[in-house]
Design a protein around this motif. Structure first.
Motif, mmCIF file in Angstrom:
data_model
loop_
_atom_site.group_PDB
_atom_site.id
_atom_site.type_symbol
_atom_site.label_atom_id
_atom_site.label_comp_id
_atom_site.label_asym_id
_atom_site.label_seq_id
_atom_site.Cartn_x
_atom_site.Cartn_y
_atom_site.Cartn_z
ATOM 1 N N GLN A 1 -1.636 -2.451 -1.798
ATOM 2 C CA GLN A 1 -0.472 -3.114 -1.209
ATOM 3 C C GLN A 1 -0.863 -3.717 0.134
ATOM 4 O O GLN A 1 -1.714 -3.182 0.831
ATOM 5 N N TRP A 2 -0.208 -4.827 0.510
ATOM 6 C CA TRP A 2 -0.484 -5.475 1.786
ATOM 7 C C TRP A 2 0.440 -4.962 2.869
ATOM 8 O O TRP A 2 1.607 -4.692 2.607
ATOM 9 N N ASN A 3 -0.110 -4.917 4.092
ATOM 10 C CA ASN A 3 0.702 -4.662 5.273
ATOM 11 C C ASN A 3 1.535 -3.376 5.211
ATOM 12 O O ASN A 3 2.714 -3.381 5.506
ATOM 13 N N THR A 4 0.905 -2.305 4.785
ATOM 14 C CA THR A 4 1.652 -1.057 4.644
ATOM 15 C C THR A 4 1.175 0.004 5.626
ATOM 16 O O THR A 4 1.695 1.103 5.649
ATOM 17 N N PHE A 5 0.165 -0.329 6.476
ATOM 18 C CA PHE A 5 -0.378 0.696 7.377
ATOM 19 C C PHE A 5 0.423 0.810 8.660
ATOM 20 O O PHE A 5 0.779 -0.187 9.267
ATOM 21 N N VAL B 1 -1.667 5.302 8.340
ATOM 22 C CA VAL B 1 -1.283 5.830 7.028
ATOM 23 C C VAL B 1 -0.557 4.760 6.226
ATOM 24 O O VAL B 1 0.340 4.088 6.738
ATOM 25 N N CYS B 2 -0.969 4.594 4.984
ATOM 26 C CA CYS B 2 -0.286 3.646 4.093
ATOM 27 C C CYS B 2 1.076 4.235 3.740
ATOM 28 O O CYS B 2 1.161 5.363 3.278
ATOM 29 N N MET C 1 -5.708 -1.451 8.456
ATOM 30 C CA MET C 1 -6.182 -2.352 7.414
ATOM 31 C C MET C 1 -5.024 -3.204 6.937
ATOM 32 O O MET C 1 -3.877 -2.765 6.920
ATOM 33 N N GLY C 2 -5.325 -4.431 6.576
ATOM 34 C CA GLY C 2 -4.283 -5.337 6.070
ATOM 35 C C GLY C 2 -3.851 -4.926 4.677
ATOM 36 O O GLY C 2 -2.680 -4.961 4.341
ATOM 37 N N LYS C 3 -4.862 -4.532 3.888
ATOM 38 C CA LYS C 3 -4.552 -4.190 2.505
ATOM 39 C C LYS C 3 -5.024 -2.769 2.230
ATOM 40 O O LYS C 3 -6.124 -2.396 2.612
ATOM 41 N N CYS C 4 -4.187 -1.981 1.577
ATOM 42 C CA CYS C 4 -4.556 -0.596 1.291
ATOM 43 C C CYS C 4 -5.614 -0.556 0.195
ATOM 44 O O CYS C 4 -5.470 -1.188 -0.840
ATOM 45 N N MET C 5 -6.682 0.209 0.468
ATOM 46 C CA MET C 5 -7.765 0.304 -0.513
ATOM 47 C C MET C 5 -7.347 1.110 -1.719
ATOM 48 O O MET C 5 -7.919 0.996 -2.792
ATOM 49 N N SER C 6 -6.339 1.945 -1.546
ATOM 50 C CA SER C 6 -5.966 2.832 -2.630
ATOM 51 C C SER C 6 -4.931 2.199 -3.561
ATOM 52 O O SER C 6 -5.121 2.135 -4.756
#
Ligand code: TYD
Ligand code: MG
Length: 452
Positions: free
Chosen positions: A29-33, A9-10, A21-26
């Motif tokens: 933002q980077w590194n938020t998962f 979850v982001c 994922m490194g970057k949120c598709m929505s």
């Protein structure tokens, strides 16, 4: 037993994915998962308080008579839409240290004074720390209950037992449900805790306030989902260095979202500021150039505010446009109008525009005041300090009418303003103009002659 499923979850926007994922598709933002355990939906269990699924017509639904009570803090009542509503869920967000806990402790104490049963749950401070704050706020005599707890099950048990009229959760990011393995503050925990709090609030007559931290982007930490779940979202803001604080409703199911409440942080807690106009225009050298006073409407209330501009030679190729409290695109537009319609060449100048007191002005009715402040700084010549300037500016340099002109002028009169420059079209609707001289203008080129 089946193995608990997990998902990623982001933590910024709540976007869910089966893979990391490194970057949120929505939200990009980077590194938020973060990996979180999936919460199993409980099947075939209608929630309490709902009709068991049976659809009803509007006439079959017993009408909900909202019961409000006065908190004793006028500024707080106004933002809520007239007081606290029983059975409502309110989220109070704001930067750390802005005064959220202080505000709600004062609200708790005042409610207790009205013989309401109040439970203040803090996951951030120990009871003795809370006592120190209460002492500072001179609330030691108050008989509201304090509990330092973060476990949702324990909180629910005590809420069930005490049945408070007012519940305060400080803060939602510290509360956790032990059945979910994710860490407190994660999207799953915050979402689950809020939905449990919502359930206990909606089936009772209790009003609940939850405090939420704000991320660096300015949204309430974790998902925006939280904002959808609650009835009302309030933001407590203001610059940390100054002592003034503004409480603003950004969502309100029971009132207007335009209202603001103004407070001052003193040594002994928050004090409401009942006449904020005085506050926003007080102090400073009023005959200095680059400053103009205007009247803005915040919710139902007119507010006088000071707008300052500083125009100076730019030493860079790209001149700077720095604004606080007003939209920078609007400033660029107004500067373009000044260049084109008034022949002043601003392209090699830096422009700084500031609204005093940390207010955010969204109204276009302040356009003319901003334009005049810029012009005054450029010309190094001031407007009379007792002049109020109001009006919207169009791209052709025309000055357009504004709403609530009477309210704005009356506020100016109350605070001793002798002259007001207003849109010509608004002059027709103004009846009682005794005590203030009104100058109607229809084009920006007409205002320059009022510079001293
Ligand atoms: P607090 O309510 O703890 O902020 P939040 O809950 O939003 O994080 O307020 C903290 C700040 O307010 C702190 O920097 C000290 C200041 N303060 C006062 O100036 N006067 C007071 O009476 C109190 C209680 C706090
Ligand atoms: Mg706090």
């Amino acid at each position: 037993m089946t193995k608990n499923k997990t998902k990623f979850v982001c933590q910024e926007c709540g976007y869910e994915s089966a893979k990391w994922m490194g970057k949120c598709m929505s939200c990009q933002q980077w590194n938020t998962f973060v990996e979180e355990t999936e919460i199993k939906e409980k099947k075939n269990q209608p929630t309490k308080g709902v009709t068991g699924g049976k659809p009803l017509t509007l006439s079959e639904i017993s009408s909900f008579k909202e019961k409000r009570y006065d908190t004793g803090i006028e500024e707080f009542n106004r933002v809520l839409g007239g007081g606290i509503i029983n059975g409502s869920l309110v989220l109070v967000g704001g930067d750390p240290g802005i005064g959220k806990s202080t505000l709600l402790m004062q609200v708790a104490a005042l409610a207790a004074l009205q013989n309401k049963s109040v439970l203040y749950v803090s996951g951030e401070e120990s009871p003795s720390q809370l006592k120190i704050r209460a002492e500072r706020l001179s609330l030691l005599d108050s008989n509201f209950r304090i509990m330092a707890e973060t476990n949702m099950l324990v909180i629910k048990k005590w809420v069930d037992e005490i049945k408070p009229d007012l519940l305060i959760i400080d803060s939602i990011q510290t509360v956790y449900d032990p059945d979910i393995s994710s860490t407190p503050g994660s999207v799953s925990q915050v979402k689950e805790a809020t939905s449990q709090i919502m359930n206990i609030t909606k089936v009772s007559d209790m009003a609940t306030f939850i405090i939420g931290h704000v991320t660096k982007q300015g949204a309430i930490a974790g998902p925006r989902i939280l904002e959808h779940m609650v009835d009302t979202v309030l933001y407590f803001e203001g610059d940390n260095s100054g002592s003034y604080r503004i409480l603003r409703a950004v969502k309100n199911r029971f009132g207007s979202t335009n209202e603001i409440g103004v407070f001052e942080m003193r040594d002994y807690g928050l004090k409401e500021v009942t006449n904020p106009s005085e506050l926003f225009i007080e102090g400073g050298d009023k005959d200095a150039y680059g400053t103009v006073i205007t009247a803005s409407i915040e919710g139902t209330r007119p507010l006088l505010v000071e707008i300052q501009a500083l125009i100076g030679h730019s030493s860079f190729g790209q001149p700077r446009r720095v604004t606080t409290g007003v939209d920078s695109n609007r400033i660029s537009m107004l500067m373009a109008v000044i260049e084109k319609k008034m022949g002043m060449q601003l392209q090699n100048y830096d422009a700084y525009v500031n609204v005093i007191g940390g207010l955010q002005l969204k109204e276009t009715a302040v356009d003319l005041a901003v334009l005049c402040a810029i012009m005054s700084s450029y010309k190094e010549s001031a407007f009379n300090s007792k002049t109020l300037i109001i009006g919207e500016v169009g791209l052709t340099g025309e000055i357009r009418g504004v709403s609530h002109i009477e309210k704005r002028i009356n506020e100016g009169k109350k605070l001793g303003f002798k002259v007001a420059i207003v849109p010509k079209i608004n002059l027709e609707v103004l009846s009682n103009t005794k005590g203030i001289k009104l100058i109607g203008v229809s084009n920006v080129s007409e205002v320059i002659k009022y510079l001293s």
